[in-house]
Design a protein around this motif. Sequence first.
Motif, mmCIF file in Angstrom:
data_model
loop_
_atom_site.group_PDB
_atom_site.id
_atom_site.type_symbol
_atom_site.label_atom_id
_atom_site.label_comp_id
_atom_site.label_asym_id
_atom_site.label_seq_id
_atom_site.Cartn_x
_atom_site.Cartn_y
_atom_site.Cartn_z
ATOM 1 N N LEU A 6 -4.672 -16.386 -24.228
ATOM 2 C CA LEU A 6 -5.083 -15.015 -24.648
ATOM 3 C C LEU A 6 -3.946 -13.953 -24.172
ATOM 4 O O LEU A 6 -3.679 -13.837 -22.878
ATOM 5 N N GLY A 7 -3.661 -12.907 -25.165
ATOM 6 C CA GLY A 7 -2.546 -11.877 -24.695
ATOM 7 C C GLY A 7 -1.121 -12.562 -24.860
ATOM 8 O O GLY A 7 -0.518 -12.602 -23.429
ATOM 9 N N CYS A 8 -0.789 -13.387 -25.956
ATOM 10 C CA CYS A 8 0.284 -14.262 -25.881
ATOM 11 C C CYS A 8 1.784 -13.272 -26.069
ATOM 12 O O CYS A 8 2.712 -13.806 -25.655
ATOM 13 N N PRO A 12 10.151 -15.120 -26.846
ATOM 14 C CA PRO A 12 10.266 -16.450 -26.379
ATOM 15 C C PRO A 12 8.836 -16.877 -25.361
ATOM 16 O O PRO A 12 8.503 -17.697 -25.157
ATOM 17 N N ASN A 13 8.502 -15.770 -24.709
ATOM 18 C CA ASN A 13 7.223 -16.092 -23.717
ATOM 19 C C ASN A 13 6.240 -16.131 -24.732
ATOM 20 O O ASN A 13 4.957 -17.139 -24.118
ATOM 21 N N ALA A 14 5.961 -15.995 -25.976
ATOM 22 C CA ALA A 14 4.672 -16.209 -26.675
ATOM 23 C C ALA A 14 4.321 -17.536 -26.466
ATOM 24 O O ALA A 14 2.938 -18.055 -26.662
ATOM 25 N N ASN A 44 -3.741 -15.807 -29.018
ATOM 26 C CA ASN A 44 -4.523 -14.456 -29.546
ATOM 27 C C ASN A 44 -3.424 -13.027 -28.885
ATOM 28 O O ASN A 44 -2.818 -13.367 -28.030
ATOM 29 N N ASP A 45 -3.637 -12.027 -29.506
ATOM 30 C CA ASP A 45 -3.220 -10.837 -29.090
ATOM 31 C C ASP A 45 -3.477 -9.829 -29.790
ATOM 32 O O ASP A 45 -4.458 -10.208 -30.760
ATOM 33 N N LEU A 46 -3.615 -8.543 -29.762
ATOM 34 C CA LEU A 46 -4.098 -7.419 -30.145
ATOM 35 C C LEU A 46 -3.347 -7.390 -31.751
ATOM 36 O O LEU A 46 -2.332 -7.751 -31.915
ATOM 37 N N GLY A 76 -6.853 -9.935 -32.259
ATOM 38 C CA GLY A 76 -8.123 -9.106 -31.940
ATOM 39 C C GLY A 76 -8.117 -9.096 -30.347
ATOM 40 O O GLY A 76 -7.288 -9.685 -29.522
ATOM 41 N N SER A 77 -9.009 -8.260 -29.719
ATOM 42 C CA SER A 77 -8.938 -8.088 -28.467
ATOM 43 C C SER A 77 -9.954 -9.076 -27.937
ATOM 44 O O SER A 77 -10.888 -9.498 -28.101
ATOM 45 N N PHE A 78 -9.517 -9.487 -26.550
ATOM 46 C CA PHE A 78 -10.083 -10.674 -25.970
ATOM 47 C C PHE A 78 -11.512 -9.920 -25.117
ATOM 48 O O PHE A 78 -12.153 -10.687 -24.439
ATOM 49 N N TYR A 79 -11.833 -8.662 -25.345
ATOM 50 C CA TYR A 79 -12.869 -8.397 -25.096
ATOM 51 C C TYR A 79 -13.913 -8.331 -25.903
ATOM 52 O O TYR A 79 -15.317 -8.007 -25.839
ATOM 53 N N SER A 93 -3.733 -17.762 -19.859
ATOM 54 C CA SER A 93 -3.612 -16.413 -19.981
ATOM 55 C C SER A 93 -2.661 -15.980 -18.984
ATOM 56 O O SER A 93 -2.653 -16.391 -17.738
ATOM 57 N N SER A 94 -1.380 -15.292 -19.304
ATOM 58 C CA SER A 94 -0.460 -14.801 -18.107
ATOM 59 C C SER A 94 -0.163 -13.271 -18.281
ATOM 60 O O SER A 94 0.185 -12.847 -19.203
ATOM 61 N N ASN A 95 -0.219 -12.699 -17.336
ATOM 62 C CA ASN A 95 -0.107 -11.278 -17.391
ATOM 63 C C ASN A 95 -0.744 -10.335 -18.148
ATOM 64 O O ASN A 95 -0.062 -9.345 -18.822
ATOM 65 N N SER A 96 -1.982 -10.848 -18.799
ATOM 66 C CA SER A 96 -2.710 -10.258 -19.818
ATOM 67 C C SER A 96 -4.046 -9.734 -19.373
ATOM 68 O O SER A 96 -4.632 -8.570 -19.908
ATOM 69 N N LEU A 97 -4.800 -10.566 -18.641
ATOM 70 C CA LEU A 97 -6.036 -10.417 -18.335
ATOM 71 C C LEU A 97 -6.413 -9.152 -17.460
ATOM 72 O O LEU A 97 -7.525 -8.601 -17.472
ATOM 73 N N HIS A 98 -5.551 -8.471 -16.917
ATOM 74 C CA HIS A 98 -5.760 -7.392 -16.112
ATOM 75 C C HIS A 98 -5.796 -6.064 -16.959
ATOM 76 O O HIS A 98 -5.879 -5.033 -16.586
ATOM 77 N N TRP A 99 -5.291 -6.314 -18.306
ATOM 78 C CA TRP A 99 -5.278 -5.089 -19.159
ATOM 79 C C TRP A 99 -6.645 -4.731 -19.335
ATOM 80 O O TRP A 99 -7.780 -5.539 -19.841
ATOM 81 N N LEU A 100 -7.213 -3.399 -19.175
ATOM 82 C CA LEU A 100 -8.557 -3.116 -19.157
ATOM 83 C C LEU A 100 -8.803 -2.775 -20.821
ATOM 84 O O LEU A 100 -7.835 -2.681 -21.685
HETATM 85 C C1 LIG Z 1 2.649 -8.146 -20.191
HETATM 86 S S1 LIG Z 1 2.251 -8.954 -21.750
HETATM 87 C C2 LIG Z 1 2.039 -10.649 -21.301
HETATM 88 C C3 LIG Z 1 2.808 -11.578 -22.317
HETATM 89 C C4 LIG Z 1 2.753 -13.089 -22.137
HETATM 90 N N1 LIG Z 1 1.420 -13.503 -21.860
HETATM 91 C C5 LIG Z 1 3.514 -13.202 -20.824
HETATM 92 O O1 LIG Z 1 3.161 -13.850 -19.666
HETATM 93 O O2 LIG Z 1 4.951 -12.805 -20.984
HETATM 94 C C6 LIG Z 1 0.314 -8.699 -21.851
HETATM 95 C C7 LIG Z 1 -0.140 -8.822 -23.504
HETATM 96 O O3 LIG Z 1 -1.320 -8.636 -23.364
HETATM 97 C C8 LIG Z 1 -1.841 -8.002 -24.589
HETATM 98 N N2 LIG Z 1 -3.214 -7.717 -24.563
HETATM 99 C C9 LIG Z 1 -3.604 -6.520 -23.699
HETATM 100 N N3 LIG Z 1 -4.961 -6.423 -23.917
HETATM 101 C C10 LIG Z 1 -5.254 -7.017 -24.829
HETATM 102 C C11 LIG Z 1 -6.711 -7.560 -25.401
HETATM 103 N N4 LIG Z 1 -7.693 -6.861 -24.887
HETATM 104 N N5 LIG Z 1 -6.911 -8.398 -25.987
HETATM 105 C C12 LIG Z 1 -5.813 -9.183 -26.510
HETATM 106 N N6 LIG Z 1 -4.497 -9.046 -25.850
HETATM 107 C C13 LIG Z 1 -4.243 -8.124 -25.031
HETATM 108 C C14 LIG Z 1 -1.038 -7.012 -24.899
HETATM 109 O O4 LIG Z 1 -0.828 -6.665 -26.227
HETATM 110 C C15 LIG Z 1 0.356 -7.840 -24.344
HETATM 111 O O5 LIG Z 1 1.257 -8.466 -25.465
#
Ligand SMILES: C[S@@+](CC[C@H](N)C(=O)[O-])C[C@H]1O[C@@H](n2cnc3c(N)ncnc32)[C@H](O)[C@@H]1O
Length: 222
Positions: A6-8, A12-14, A44-46, A76-79, A93-100
């Motif tokens: 989720l939030g790939c 290269p990180n994807a 998955n990502d936006l 799509g949004s993981f919400y 998921s890495s560094n993504s789930l904290h996005w509101l």
């Molecule tokens: C900081 S990047 C992290 C990327 C990668 N996972 C990493 O660890 O390097 C955060 C990603 O989360 C995605 N993101 C944020 N909110 C999201 C949501 N509601 N649904 C899906 N993806 C989301 C952003 O578009 C962004 O690509």
Amino acid sequence: MMIVDLGCSTGPNALALVSITVEAIHANCLQFQQPPPEVCVLLNDLPENDFNTVVKSLVTLRQSSDPVAVTGITPGSFYERLFTSESLHLVCSSNSLHWLSKAPEDLTKNLIPAYDIDEHSRHERLFPCKELREIIQEEGSFSIREMRAHDPRTDMNNALSTPGRFTRFLRALFEPVLVQHFGDVMDEFVKTTERRWVLEGSLQEERARCPYAMLVVSLAKA
Ligand SMILES: C[S@@+](CC[C@H](N)C(=O)[O-])C[C@H]1O[C@@H](n2cnc3c(N)ncnc32)[C@H](O)[C@@H]1O
């Protein structure tokens, strides 16, 4: 076996997390002399994410990793609802789930809440293990297998931590959010942050004053 990130993001990180996951499954099967399962990897990502390069790397992953039979993207949004019930086996998921799901009201008023509070409360907010544990337990869908807090900067070589590098690190992390809410501000952001830390020792001082934590959590479906 269905694996999802989720939030790939892109670049290269994807594929970093899912590649490690597939390798771990393979190694585990070898260790227990089991045939590896057929694996489906979904990213998955936006919808605004640049999936073009991601798709090419996914094809490479499928061709080079033995148990990966199918790959795909799920924009799509993981919400929101993204998958059918009971269809996923491993979600990472890495560094993504904290996005509101939307900007907090304070941000729309140009206030950044974590900086408007005292030092103790800021520490509590930045190391919210206890709070997260309570939220997960109260919600009840998952049990916590393991939870760790880690400051990634403790392993960072101080000599590499220059104002320029740190500013680029912040830019990589926050550019999409800042641009979405404040418009075309990134050049100004870079200039202002570099100017702030250009004084000898000021970056090290700020790093010591403002701890930064990554929470690593492993959950199982309850
Ligand atoms: C900081 S990047 C992290 C990327 C990668 N996972 C990493 O660890 O390097 C955060 C990603 O989360 C995605 N993101 C944020 N909110 C999201 C949501 N509601 N649904 C899906 N993806 C989301 C952003 O578009 C962004 O690509």
